[in-house]
Design an enzyme around this catalytic site. Structure first.
Site, PDB file in Angstrom:
ATOM      1  N   ARG A  94      51.293 -19.462  77.633  1.00  0.00           N
ATOM      2  CA  ARG A  94      52.513 -20.295  77.575  1.00  0.00           C
ATOM      3  C   ARG A  94      53.557 -19.723  76.615  1.00  0.00           C
ATOM      4  O   ARG A  94      54.261 -20.460  75.923  1.00  0.00           O
ATOM      5  CB  ARG A  94      52.186 -21.731  77.151  1.00  0.00           C
ATOM      6  CG  ARG A  94      51.407 -22.524  78.132  1.00  0.00           C
ATOM      7  CD  ARG A  94      52.050 -22.638  79.515  1.00  0.00           C
ATOM      8  NE  ARG A  94      51.063 -23.094  80.438  1.00  0.00           N
ATOM      9  CZ  ARG A  94      50.210 -22.269  81.061  1.00  0.00           C
ATOM     10  NH1 ARG A  94      50.275 -20.950  80.908  1.00  0.00           N
ATOM     11  NH2 ARG A  94      49.306 -22.745  81.870  1.00  0.00           N
TER      12      ARG A  94
ATOM     13  N   SER B 274      52.416 -31.191  81.152  1.00  0.00           N
ATOM     14  CA  SER B 274      51.621 -31.292  79.915  1.00  0.00           C
ATOM     15  C   SER B 274      52.537 -31.262  78.702  1.00  0.00           C
ATOM     16  O   SER B 274      53.368 -30.366  78.575  1.00  0.00           O
ATOM     17  CB  SER B 274      50.649 -30.113  79.823  1.00  0.00           C
ATOM     18  OG  SER B 274      49.774 -30.155  80.917  1.00  0.00           O
TER      19      SER B 274
ATOM     20  N   GLU C 264      54.350 -28.295  74.197  1.00  0.00           N
ATOM     21  CA  GLU C 264      54.675 -27.245  75.170  1.00  0.00           C
ATOM     22  C   GLU C 264      56.171 -27.259  75.528  1.00  0.00           C
ATOM     23  O   GLU C 264      56.807 -26.207  75.543  1.00  0.00           O
ATOM     24  CB  GLU C 264      53.815 -27.421  76.429  1.00  0.00           C
ATOM     25  CG  GLU C 264      54.121 -26.380  77.481  1.00  0.00           C
ATOM     26  CD  GLU C 264      53.322 -26.567  78.763  1.00  0.00           C
ATOM     27  OE1 GLU C 264      52.087 -26.659  78.692  1.00  0.00           O
ATOM     28  OE2 GLU C 264      53.950 -26.606  79.833  1.00  0.00           O
TER      29      GLU C 264
END
Ligand SMILES: Cc1cc2nc3c(=O)[nH]c(=O)nc-3n(C[C@H](O)[C@H](O)[C@H](O)COP(=O)(O)OP(=O)(O)OC[C@H]3O[C@@H](n4cnc5c(N)ncnc54)[C@H](O)[C@@H]3O)c2cc1C
Length: 338
Positions: free
Chosen positions: A161, A239, A330
């Protein structure tokens, strides 16, 4: 044209933009960003708004909405396909075309919202694939050097990520991304147990890419991970927390553990949140965890960003207290922090 960030984000949160420019082509995109830079005006680049949390106060600068689409096939031979995609092209449309044309490597990334230009920013991933596996080049506007810069996939600094673009926030505006895809009707080997089970194959085996796409979309719909305006469980950023990567001895007993190449271990943020006492649906009438996914913080209709962040802090602090692990957000936070 929208005037608030709430109209541009999948959370439907965020106050007014001081200025808003839509960029239907690359020249407008570069001009909108560079003229703001000349004027000393802050710039926020927005694609599909599916990974953004913007303050209730809004954005005191120019919001540039990336809409330059298009897909140019540079090569489609037995050696594989090279496909350049404009930054504003909706990502899932690209995956659909790839599956239809027998280009493999992105089928497990079906159903992820947002634009193609945003996918290299956080190295989008799901169900055992990441864009880093197929990105050949990323063409950018470098706001510091004030020129076009193209990075080979290997120079993008991709990690879990993250990428060089995410680590140097705001500097690079992605103009287009070129993917290198192999040809075939079978997808790449399935690396994710839940997906393998849905397809009736073993982990490491292959299945037709059409079936992989269908199975992924079904799994995602079951978790409210495909956008649906009528379904508040999808009014999220997907998320909210990444899965923490920690030393092996920091993983709580019984927690999922995925060993990483550097010797550390990735564990499950959802497991930690649930075991810290926050079940699906936890929260208030206005802002709460999705009823179908522990990691999605959702706006039930009238929430504010401040309320969403209060819930995020409560979860983060609860996990920290119970397990000594600090969850990291995130999505990109604009004008606000956890
Ligand atoms: C229901 C749901 C499910 C999701 N599932 C997943 C998933 O499975 N896996 C996953 O990885 N993510 C997932 N996400 C997160 C999100 O969809 C991805 O991160 C997506 O790539 C964001 O694209 P976007 O165009 O919406 O970016 P935005 O939210 O508009 O922007 C995100 C960041 O990228 C920057 N940015 C956007 N476009 C450009 C550009 N052209 N150049 C430079 N910077 C740019 C923005 O400034 C911002 O910092 C999910 C989100 C939702 C709402």
């Amino acid at each position: 044209m929208p005037t608030t960030l709430a109209e541009l984000t999948t959370l439907r949160l965020g106050g007014p933009a001081a200025e808003l420019v839509e960029a239907p082509d690359e020249a407008t995109l570069v001009e909108a960003v560079s003229s703001a830079d000349d004027a000393g005006l802050p710039v926020l680049v927005v694609g599909g708004g599916s990974n953004l949390v913007v303050a209730d106060e809004g954005y005191a600068g120019r919001v540039v909405v990336v809409r330059n689409g298009g897909l140019a096939v540079e090569a489609d031979t037995c050696g594989g396909a090279f496909v350049e995609v404009g930054a504003g092209e909706p990502w899932d449309d690209v995956v659909a075309v790839a599956v239809e044309r027998g280009w493999i490597g992105m089928e497990a990334l079906s159903g992820i919202p947002g634009t193609t230009g945003a996918t290299p920013i956080q190295n989008v991933g799901a169900y055992g694939q990441e864009v880093s596996q197929t990105v050949a080049r990323v063409r950018t506007w470098d706001r510091r050097l004030r020129g076009i810069r193209t990075f080979a996939g290997a120079d993008c600094g991709f990690g879990y990520r993250t990428s060089r673009f995410k680590r140097d926030p705001g500097r690079f505006v992605v103009l287009s991304t070129t993917f290198q895809l192999t040809l075939g009707r079978l997808g790449t080997p399935v690396r994710y147990a839940e997906l393998a089970a849905a397809l009736g194959v073993a982990v490491g085996e292959r299945a037709p890419s059409v079936d992989v796409r269908r199975a992924v979309l079904d799994l995602r719909r079951g978790k409210a991970m495909v956008l649906d305006p009528a379904d508040h469980d999808t009014w999220s950023t997907g998320s909210f927390f990444t899965n923490p990567v920690v030393p092996a001895d920091a993983v709580p007993e019984g927690a999922p553990a995925w060993p990483q190449p550097d010797g550390q271990v990735k564990t499950s943020a959802a497991w930690l949140i649930e075991r810290a006492g926050f079940a699906k649906g936890y929260g208030t009438q206005r802002v709460r965890l999705s009823s179908r996914h522990t990691l999605a913080l959702t706006n039930r209709g009238d929430a504010t960003t401040a309320e969403l962040l209060d819930l995020a802090r409560e979860l983060r602090d609860g996990v920290q207290e119970r397990f000594g692990i600090t969850l990291v957000n995130e999505p990109v936070l604009v004008g606000c922090e956890l």
